[in-house]
Design an enzyme around this catalytic site. Structure first.
Site, mmCIF file in Angstrom:
data_model
loop_
_atom_site.group_PDB
_atom_site.id
_atom_site.type_symbol
_atom_site.label_atom_id
_atom_site.label_comp_id
_atom_site.label_asym_id
_atom_site.label_seq_id
_atom_site.Cartn_x
_atom_site.Cartn_y
_atom_site.Cartn_z
ATOM 1 C CG ASP A 60 -2.076 0.948 1.093
ATOM 2 O OD1 ASP A 60 -2.380 1.359 -0.046
ATOM 3 O OD2 ASP A 60 -2.687 1.296 2.125
ATOM 4 N N GLY A 117 -0.129 5.467 -4.375
ATOM 5 C CA GLY A 117 -0.737 6.746 -4.745
ATOM 6 C C GLY A 117 -0.106 7.890 -3.976
ATOM 7 N NE ARG A 118 -1.390 6.631 1.283
ATOM 8 C CZ ARG A 118 -1.329 5.731 2.235
ATOM 9 N NH1 ARG A 118 -0.953 6.086 3.453
ATOM 10 N NH2 ARG A 118 -1.637 4.476 1.980
ATOM 11 C CG ASN A 130 -8.112 -2.122 -4.868
ATOM 12 O OD1 ASN A 130 -7.173 -2.903 -4.685
ATOM 13 N ND2 ASN A 130 -8.353 -1.132 -4.013
ATOM 14 C CD1 TRP A 131 -13.473 -5.328 -8.585
ATOM 15 C CD2 TRP A 131 -12.866 -4.630 -10.620
ATOM 16 N NE1 TRP A 131 -12.882 -6.387 -9.236
ATOM 17 C CE2 TRP A 131 -12.502 -5.985 -10.487
ATOM 18 C CE3 TRP A 131 -12.579 -3.968 -11.823
ATOM 19 C CZ2 TRP A 131 -11.865 -6.703 -11.507
ATOM 20 C CZ3 TRP A 131 -11.947 -4.686 -12.834
ATOM 21 C CH2 TRP A 131 -11.595 -6.026 -12.675
ATOM 22 N NE ARG A 175 -7.778 1.927 -5.230
ATOM 23 C CZ ARG A 175 -6.563 2.046 -4.745
ATOM 24 N NH1 ARG A 175 -5.573 2.405 -5.535
ATOM 25 N NH2 ARG A 175 -6.326 1.799 -3.481
ATOM 26 N NE ARG A 212 -2.804 -1.337 4.565
ATOM 27 C CZ ARG A 212 -4.068 -1.418 4.171
ATOM 28 N NH1 ARG A 212 -4.850 -2.329 4.688
ATOM 29 N NH2 ARG A 212 -4.556 -0.590 3.259
ATOM 30 C CB ILE A 244 -7.010 -7.263 7.566
ATOM 31 C CG1 ILE A 244 -6.406 -7.465 8.967
ATOM 32 C CG2 ILE A 244 -6.848 -8.531 6.741
ATOM 33 C CD1 ILE A 244 -4.937 -7.798 9.009
ATOM 34 C CD GLU A 285 3.756 -13.144 15.798
ATOM 35 O OE1 GLU A 285 3.596 -11.981 16.231
ATOM 36 O OE2 GLU A 285 3.422 -14.162 16.442
#
Ligand code: IPE
Ligand code: IPE
Ligand code: MG
Length: 268
Positions: free
Chosen positions: A29, A32-33, A77-78, A80, A194, A201, A213
């Site tokens: 993730d 974009g940022r 994510n569709w 978007r 992540r 999640i 973990e």
């Protein structure tokens, strides 16, 4: 019918765990940022993220990780913008066309999990060809989660099980269900990472993360390099994986492990 290997369910048996996580699952993730910070379009971050995928595969292999599962596109994510979705699809096609032979040359088994029925037939064909080409590779397994959702996975597994074994409808256990999960070719992840700072999640491997973990980092995916991976593994190495037991119960097992390590060192 293919023979499906059976892996331990962490809620039924205590899995073996080593110093190096055998299976790492990552929510990649922050693309974009990463782009926004550089005044670039979001898609530039996705493009850069593909390079990070290459780095992560190499680093995992070098460290002795056996399975890497990457969340590339979620079932949500569709939602978007259409042009971003189209760009991500094209990136996936390019990756399939350009990388599969390289993955094969490097002894990597390639798998895709997710609801492929929503993809163009061309993508599905490339995926199936890639999986067939690399099916016998055993050095390392790369799994891409595309149009994947943890809830979808549980639902489709239940449907498949009922369809194939209707007699299980009234009485089935975890093992019966587990073999129908999309990720049935891999053990449960030892380490979940992540990137991008969010602590959720996002409908990734809901079932399989039961005793994994968890590691969250603010590093954005395009910046996640081998050093960042080492930090995640170091954090993992400091965890005490109890699987429901007490810390005291682990002591004999740990000292046995320590003795084994010392014996290996003595013989080296
Ligand atoms: C992850 O990066 C890639 C995909 C979901 C395909 P994002 O695109 O979610 O990046 P951020 O979270 O907006 O920064
Ligand atoms: C999760 O990232 C999905 C992938 C990385 C493929 P998102 O950016 O879509 O997650 P949310 O929407 O912030 O939870
Ligand atoms: Mg995001």
């Amino acid at each position: 019918m293919p023979v499906i290997p059976s892996f331990t369910s962490s809620t039924r048996e205590i899995p073996e765990s080593g110093i190096i996580p055998r299976h790492i699952a990552i929510i990649m993730d922050g693309n974009g940022r990463w782009a926004k910070k550089r005044f670039m379009p979001r898609v530039a971050g996705h493009k850069r993220g593909v390079e990070t995928v290459r780095t992560a595969i190499k680093a995992c292999i070098e460290r002795g990780v056996e399975y890497l599962t990457l969340f590339a596109f979620s079932s949500e994510n569709w939602r978007r913008p259409t042009d971003e979705v189209a760009f991500l699809m094209q990136l996936f096609i390019n990756m399939l066309e350009q990388e599969l032979s390289k993955l094969h040359e490097n002894g990597i088994r390639f798998k895709v999990i997710g609801d492929l029925s929503k993809f163009e037939p061309k993508i599905v064909e490339c995926v199936r060809n890639g999986e067939a080409l690399t099916a016998d590779n055993s050095r390392f397994t790369l799994t891409i989660a595309a149009n994947y959702g943890g809830r979808w996975d549980i639902m489709q597994a239940v449907r498949k099980m009922m369809d194939q074994c209707p007699q299980l409808a009234t009485c089935f256990d975890e093992k019966d269900l587990m073999q129908h999960f999309a990720l049935n070719h891999a053990p449960e992840p030892d380490l979940f990472i992540r990137t991008g700072g969010e602590k959720r999640i996002s409908n990734f491997l809901l079932w399989q993360l039961a005793y994994t973990e968890l590691y969250f980092t603010d590093t954005l995916w395009p910046d996640f390099d081998a050093r960042a991976l080492d930090l995640a593994i170091q954090s993992y190495q400091q965890r005490e994986r109890r699987f429901g037991r007490t810390s005291e119960q682990l002591q004999p097992a740990q000292s046995a492990h320590g003795e084994r390590e010392a014996a290996v060192k003595r013989t080296a």
